[in-house]
Design a protein around this motif. Structure first.
Motif, short mmCIF file in Angstrom:
data_model
loop_
_atom_site.label_atom_id
_atom_site.label_comp_id
_atom_site.label_asym_id
_atom_site.label_seq_id
_atom_site.Cartn_x
_atom_site.Cartn_y
_atom_site.Cartn_z
N ARG A 112 0.87 -1.11 0.06
CA ARG A 112 -0.05 -0.05 -0.11
C ARG A 112 1.03 1.38 0.01
N PRO A 216 0.21 -1.27 -11.39
CA PRO A 216 -0.36 -0.07 -11.05
C PRO A 216 -0.57 0.32 -9.80
N PRO A 217 -0.66 1.67 -9.43
CA PRO A 217 -0.88 2.15 -8.18
C PRO A 217 -2.22 1.58 -7.44
N ALA A 218 -3.46 1.67 -8.46
CA ALA A 218 -4.47 1.23 -7.90
C ALA A 218 -4.54 -0.34 -7.41
N GLU A 219 -3.60 -1.24 -8.05
CA GLU A 219 -3.40 -2.46 -7.82
C GLU A 219 -2.92 -2.73 -6.40
N MET A 221 -2.32 -0.60 -4.16
CA MET A 221 -3.33 -0.04 -2.88
C MET A 221 -4.34 -0.73 -2.51
N ASN B 53 -9.65 5.74 -10.82
CA ASN B 53 -8.49 5.20 -11.19
C ASN B 53 -8.15 5.60 -12.64
N LEU B 58 -3.90 5.78 -12.26
CA LEU B 58 -3.63 4.74 -11.37
C LEU B 58 -3.87 3.48 -11.59
N ASP B 59 -4.43 3.37 -12.94
CA ASP B 59 -4.48 2.01 -13.62
C ASP B 59 -4.99 2.40 -15.18
#
Ligand SMILES: Nc1ncnc2c1ncn2[C@@H]1O[C@H](COP(=O)(O)OP(=O)(O)OP(=O)(O)O)[C@@H](O)[C@H]1O
Ligand SMILES: [Mg+2]
Lengths: 225, 244
Positions: A112, A216-219, A221, B53, B58-59
């Motif tokens: 995270r 990817p940051p979304a993943e 986090m 996102n 972010l994706d």
């Protein structure tokens, strides 16, 4: 649609800045860092004690001194028994698996944080460098302590087996007996232990850190720990 | 006014879970103007966070394009995307996402460190921003030593560190009580009106309605309808300031 200023390229951070961030992180997470480091310490302590114990055994045998406990029946002419090789290999495996595991856990619980840093503009390379620095430091200090503990353990065992003779023939430095295998000596064993601990810690943490940094940051986090 | 900051073109996002494919976004087309306050509303699982996102890089979308400031996001390099996240967007999350190893001040300075701003300058800026969100006396506290509302304020200050043109907020009030939530909304609204920051916020919070310029209702990965401010006010009257 109006074209604004084009999006620039992200800059690399100066090395000192990375160093500062990693040390601060180690400091604040001191308790957790100690636990991770303890994993390295234990692994290296085990390896070095077995190894040093073997060095001591060989050195005292070379010296013609017989052990009070007769465990050298299977000893080959070279002086290293298959049992000792087996022990060293096993302790090496335990050490590798133990360190890799504690580094992997330490990185996983920080996914995270990795995702968040990327949201703030961190490059993948920065994330990897951060973990490299942190784990390199942890690896070296943990392994050094472990190597010293392991040596101490081996010395105590040696005292039990050989008494004070141990100190007359103590294999501190590398030696090449005429009709025996090369002996590394305890100093080299300690040094190798430290290097091994550091390398294992760095690989053990930067590989998962690299994988997390690629996400990817979304993943990254999304992971809840 | 026709200055479009964010534009999505048939954005589709699919998640693969084993042999199942879940279509979280099913062709989203929206345009957001500079300086707007947009709320994304919709039931849980409708795709708000997923869209958030995509807009915030972010994706990556499975299909379709996202344009920010006229730039096609899929054509940016890794370094450009990092710089985009660093300079153009400020992110605010439901769970704050502060780095717990860094103080409030340390959290706010981090994006400025990534931007290469000098130490003196970033310290001044962090102090100014933390003052602005009302945390002037808590600057060197770690996030664990702050309340939820205070943590969200730190997150807001951090989001503003590099003067972004867009603030993305994903349910910023969901973990807060009604009064604290109200304060956070007012703070975000102030950025919007005083500094002209474009705000895009996903929310269930009806308190958000009366500060929004437009509300985008999302359902099953599609834009169900877009309501303007004047249409909203009547409905807010109906629900009568109900909280979470
Ligand atoms: N990484 C993922 N992997 C698999 N499925 C996902 C992933 N992220 C989201 N989904 C699914 O996509 C759909 C949309 O999720 P999303 O988080 O965008 O909803 P949301 O509108 O933000 O909901 P909420 O209001 O509860 O936050 C959900 O069905 C969710 O289960
Ligand atoms: Mg959501």
């Amino acid at each position: 649609m109006q074209q604004r200023t084009p999006i620039e390229e992200q800059i690399d951070l100066p090395f000192v800045e990375s160093l500062r961030i990693s040390f601060q992180s180690l400091k604040i997470r001191f308790g957790r860092s100690i636990i991770t480091t303890a994993g390295i310490t234990l692994g290296i302590a085990f390896l070095v004690s077995v190894w040093t114990n073997n060095e001591i055994g060989v050195a005292l045998q070379e010296s013609g001194r017989q052990t009070t406990i007769n465990t050298f029946e299977e000893t080959t002419e070279q002086g290293i028994s298959t049992k000792d090789i087996w022990l060293i290999v096993m302790s090496l495996i335990v050490c590798v698996v133990g360190i890799a595991n504690s580094m992997l856990m330490a990185v996983t619980e920080r996914f995270r944080e990795i995702g968040t840093m990327k949201c703030l503009g961190a490059l993948d390379g920065f994330v990897v460098r951060l973990f490299l620095l942190e784990s390199g430091f942890q690896g070296f200090s943990g392994a050094l302590i472990g190597a010293l503990i392991g040596t101490l353990g081996a010395v105590l065992l040696g005292l039990k087996d050989y008494g004070l003779d141990l100190f007359f023939y103590f294999p501190l430095l590398p030696a090449q007996p005429e009709n025996g295998p090369m002996q590394l000596g305890v100093i080299i064993v300690i040094l190798l232990g430290c290097i091994l601990g550091m390398i294992l810690a760095v690989i053990g943490s930067s590989f998962p850190a690299w994988r997390a940094a690629k996400l990817p940051p979304a993943e990254a986090m999304r992971t809840e720990v | 006014m026709n200055d479009i900051v964010v534009k999505t073109e048939d954005v589709v996002k699919e998640y693969r879970m084993g042999s199942n494919i879940l279509r979280a976004l099913d062709g989203i087309n929206i345009e957001i103007e500079r300086g707007e306050y947009i709320s994304l509303m919709g039931p849980s699982g409708s795709g708000k966070s997923t869209l958030f996102n995509m807009i915030g890089a972010l994706d990556r979308p499975t299909e379709g394009q996202v344009y920010i400031d006229g730039q096609n996001m899929s054509q940016l390099s890794q370094r450009q995307i990092a710089a985009f996240r660093c300079h153009r967007v400020g992110y605010i999350f439901q769970s704050y996402n502060l780095l717990h190893v860094r103080s409030a001040h340390g959290n706010v300075t981090l994006p400025m460190i990534f931007a290469g701003i000098s130490e003196k300058e970033r310290n001044q800026k962090a102090e100014k921003l933390l003052d602005m969100v009302g945390l002037g006396d808590r600057m060197y506290h770690l996030p664990d030593e702050l309340s939820g509302g205070q943590r969200q304020r730190v997150a807001i200050a951090r989001a503003l560190a590099n003067d972004p043109s867009i603030v993305l907020a994903d349910e910023p009030t969901a973990n807060l009580d009604t009064i604290t939530g109200r304060e956070i909304i007012d703070l975000i609204k102030r950025l919007n009106t005083e500094q002209g920051v474009t705000v895009i916020s996903a929310t269930h919070d009806l308190k958000m309605l009366d500060v929004s310029d437009r509300i985008v209702d999302i359902r099953d990965g599609l834009v169900e309808r877009i309501r303007n401010r004047d249409e909203i006010e009547i409905e807010v009257g109906e629900v009568g300031g109900e909280g979470e």
